[in-house]
Design a protein around this motif. Sequence first.
Motif, PDB file in Angstrom:
ATOM      1  N   ARG A  15     147.582  13.589  59.432  1.00 48.38           N
ATOM      2  CA  ARG A  15     146.519  12.827  60.094  1.00 48.38           C
ATOM      3  C   ARG A  15     145.753  13.698  61.091  1.00 48.38           C
ATOM      4  NH1 ARG A  15     150.454   8.878  60.296  1.00 48.38           N
ATOM      5  NH2 ARG A  15     150.796   9.220  62.513  1.00 48.38           N
ATOM      6  N   ARG A  16     146.453  14.515  61.852  1.00 43.91           N
ATOM      7  CA  ARG A  16     145.772  15.372  62.838  1.00 43.91           C
ATOM      8  C   ARG A  16     144.853  16.376  62.157  1.00 43.91           C
ATOM      9  NH1 ARG A  16     150.271  16.801  67.360  1.00 43.91           N
ATOM     10  NH2 ARG A  16     150.484  14.679  68.126  1.00 43.91           N
ATOM     11  N   ASN A  17     145.299  16.956  61.048  1.00 45.35           N
ATOM     12  CA  ASN A  17     144.449  17.877  60.300  1.00 45.35           C
ATOM     13  C   ASN A  17     143.191  17.166  59.828  1.00 45.35           C
ATOM     14  OD1 ASN A  17     145.420  20.756  59.528  1.00 45.35           O
ATOM     15  ND2 ASN A  17     147.291  19.532  59.619  1.00 45.35           N
ATOM     16  N   LEU A  18     143.371  15.975  59.296  1.00 42.63           N
ATOM     17  CA  LEU A  18     142.237  15.208  58.789  1.00 42.63           C
ATOM     18  C   LEU A  18     141.282  14.829  59.922  1.00 42.63           C
ATOM     19  CD1 LEU A  18     141.057  14.038  56.223  1.00 42.63           C
ATOM     20  CD2 LEU A  18     142.391  11.971  56.627  1.00 42.63           C
ATOM     21  N   TRP A  19     141.811  14.299  61.028  1.00 42.10           N
ATOM     22  CA  TRP A  19     140.951  13.877  62.136  1.00 42.10           C
ATOM     23  C   TRP A  19     140.262  15.054  62.816  1.00 42.10           C
ATOM     24  CZ3 TRP A  19     138.523   9.690  62.722  1.00 42.10           C
ATOM     25  CH2 TRP A  19     139.035   8.511  62.200  1.00 42.10           C
ATOM     26  N   SER A  20     140.940  16.167  62.919  1.00 41.28           N
ATOM     27  CA  SER A  20     140.302  17.356  63.479  1.00 41.28           C
ATOM     28  C   SER A  20     139.103  17.752  62.626  1.00 41.28           C
ATOM     29  CB  SER A  20     141.310  18.514  63.538  1.00 41.28           C
ATOM     30  OG  SER A  20     140.654  19.715  63.875  1.00 41.28           O
ATOM     31  N   GLY A  21     139.291  17.798  61.317  1.00 40.70           N
ATOM     32  CA  GLY A  21     138.191  18.133  60.414  1.00 40.70           C
ATOM     33  C   GLY A  21     137.067  17.119  60.460  1.00 40.70           C
ATOM     34  N   ILE A  22     137.429  15.833  60.475  1.00 30.49           N
ATOM     35  CA  ILE A  22     136.402  14.784  60.522  1.00 30.49           C
ATOM     36  C   ILE A  22     135.546  14.924  61.775  1.00 30.49           C
ATOM     37  CG2 ILE A  22     136.079  12.293  60.890  1.00 30.49           C
ATOM     38  CD1 ILE A  22     138.391  11.863  58.853  1.00 30.49           C
ATOM     39  N   VAL A  88     144.664  24.100  55.757  1.00 31.36           N
ATOM     40  CA  VAL A  88     143.272  24.525  55.598  1.00 31.36           C
ATOM     41  C   VAL A  88     142.496  23.593  54.664  1.00 31.36           C
ATOM     42  CG1 VAL A  88     141.778  26.428  54.869  1.00 31.36           C
ATOM     43  CG2 VAL A  88     143.900  26.917  56.095  1.00 31.36           C
ATOM     44  N   LYS A  89     143.069  23.272  53.502  1.00 26.38           N
ATOM     45  CA  LYS A  89     142.356  22.399  52.554  1.00 26.38           C
ATOM     46  C   LYS A  89     142.114  21.017  53.142  1.00 26.38           C
ATOM     47  CE  LYS A  89     143.607  24.052  47.975  1.00 26.38           C
ATOM     48  NZ  LYS A  89     144.334  23.737  46.756  1.00 26.38           N
ATOM     49  N   ARG A  90     143.125  20.433  53.755  1.00 21.99           N
ATOM     50  CA  ARG A  90     142.982  19.091  54.329  1.00 21.99           C
ATOM     51  C   ARG A  90     141.943  19.128  55.446  1.00 21.99           C
ATOM     52  NH1 ARG A  90     145.379  14.182  54.314  1.00 21.99           N
ATOM     53  NH2 ARG A  90     146.680  14.931  52.646  1.00 21.99           N
ATOM     54  N   TRP A  91     141.968  20.186  56.273  1.00 24.00           N
ATOM     55  CA  TRP A  91     141.017  20.288  57.370  1.00 24.00           C
ATOM     56  C   TRP A  91     139.586  20.396  56.845  1.00 24.00           C
ATOM     57  CZ3 TRP A  91     137.499  23.756  59.530  1.00 24.00           C
ATOM     58  CH2 TRP A  91     137.096  23.461  60.827  1.00 24.00           C
ATOM     59  N   TRP A  92     139.336  21.302  55.897  1.00 26.87           N
ATOM     60  CA  TRP A  92     137.988  21.443  55.334  1.00 26.87           C
ATOM     61  C   TRP A  92     137.567  20.179  54.597  1.00 26.87           C
ATOM     62  CZ3 TRP A  92     134.229  24.294  56.809  1.00 26.87           C
ATOM     63  CH2 TRP A  92     134.482  25.515  57.439  1.00 26.87           C
ATOM     64  N   GLY A  93     138.515  19.503  53.954  1.00 21.57           N
ATOM     65  CA  GLY A  93     138.213  18.216  53.345  1.00 21.57           C
ATOM     66  C   GLY A  93     137.749  17.223  54.394  1.00 21.57           C
ATOM     67  N   GLY A  94     138.424  17.223  55.545  1.00 16.62           N
ATOM     68  CA  GLY A  94     138.025  16.363  56.649  1.00 16.62           C
ATOM     69  C   GLY A  94     136.648  16.718  57.184  1.00 16.62           C
ATOM     70  N   VAL A  95     136.344  18.022  57.269  1.00 18.96           N
ATOM     71  CA  VAL A  95     135.019  18.462  57.726  1.00 18.96           C
ATOM     72  C   VAL A  95     133.938  17.879  56.811  1.00 18.96           C
ATOM     73  CG1 VAL A  95     133.481  20.466  57.975  1.00 18.96           C
ATOM     74  CG2 VAL A  95     135.822  20.574  58.870  1.00 18.96           C
ATOM     75  N   LEU A  96     134.131  18.026  55.502  1.00 14.61           N
ATOM     76  CA  LEU A  96     133.143  17.503  54.556  1.00 14.61           C
ATOM     77  C   LEU A  96     133.083  15.976  54.584  1.00 14.61           C
ATOM     78  CD1 LEU A  96     133.811  19.935  51.589  1.00 14.61           C
ATOM     79  CD2 LEU A  96     131.738  19.819  52.999  1.00 14.61           C
ATOM     80  N   LEU A  97     134.227  15.346  54.705  1.00 14.69           N
ATOM     81  CA  LEU A  97     134.278  13.881  54.774  1.00 14.69           C
ATOM     82  C   LEU A  97     133.583  13.369  56.041  1.00 14.69           C
ATOM     83  CD1 LEU A  97     135.552  11.645  53.005  1.00 14.69           C
ATOM     84  CD2 LEU A  97     137.532  11.755  54.509  1.00 14.69           C
ATOM     85  N   GLY A  98     133.858  13.994  57.172  1.00 19.48           N
ATOM     86  CA  GLY A  98     133.225  13.589  58.433  1.00 19.48           C
ATOM     87  C   GLY A  98     131.727  13.833  58.432  1.00 19.48           C
ATOM     88  N   GLY A  99     131.321  15.001  57.961  1.00 18.02           N
ATOM     89  CA  GLY A  99     129.888  15.317  57.905  1.00 18.02           C
ATOM     90  C   GLY A  99     129.143  14.421  56.926  1.00 18.02           C
TER      91      GLY A  99
END
Length: 157
Positions: A15-22, A88-99
């Motif tokens: 969850r933290r990886n995902l929220w950080s990316g988002i 890394v993958k989850r974080w970048w996934g979160g970046v794209l999902l958030g953006g």
Amino acid sequence: MTIASQNQDKSVYLRRNLWSGILVGLGFVAFFDETVFHQLLHWHHFYDKSTTDLGLVSDGLFHAFSWFATIGGFFLLADLRRRNMWSVKRWWGGVLLGGGGFQLYDGIIQHKIMRIHQIRYVEHVMLYDIVWNLAAIAMIVAGAALIKADTYEPSSA
């Protein structure tokens, strides 16, 4: 440490990886929108239903929001890296999902439903809306694919 405890720890870091990316993705896209479309191209302000002065104030608040989101996301990322729990993958996934999520919200809710501004004030605005929203959907799909592909192997970097 029990298996249940390990799974709970893993879930927290997922969850933290995902929220950080988002947060980083949302903040970056908002920053890009503000810088390019508001400041450089002068296509619109965050709030265009009043005076130019109020539009500029709304842009400033929008800009501050984008940086608070970005900074918050990077603080979470720093903590994940310190603990060697960055995925890394989850974080970048979160970046794209958030953006992409922010951009789609902006394109549908702010542009069309609330009508607080249009992407550009031209005769054929629908073309701009289609490109804006399709780019958002592409980012969301790519982000979801990265998240789904994540096997949660935290980086040692």
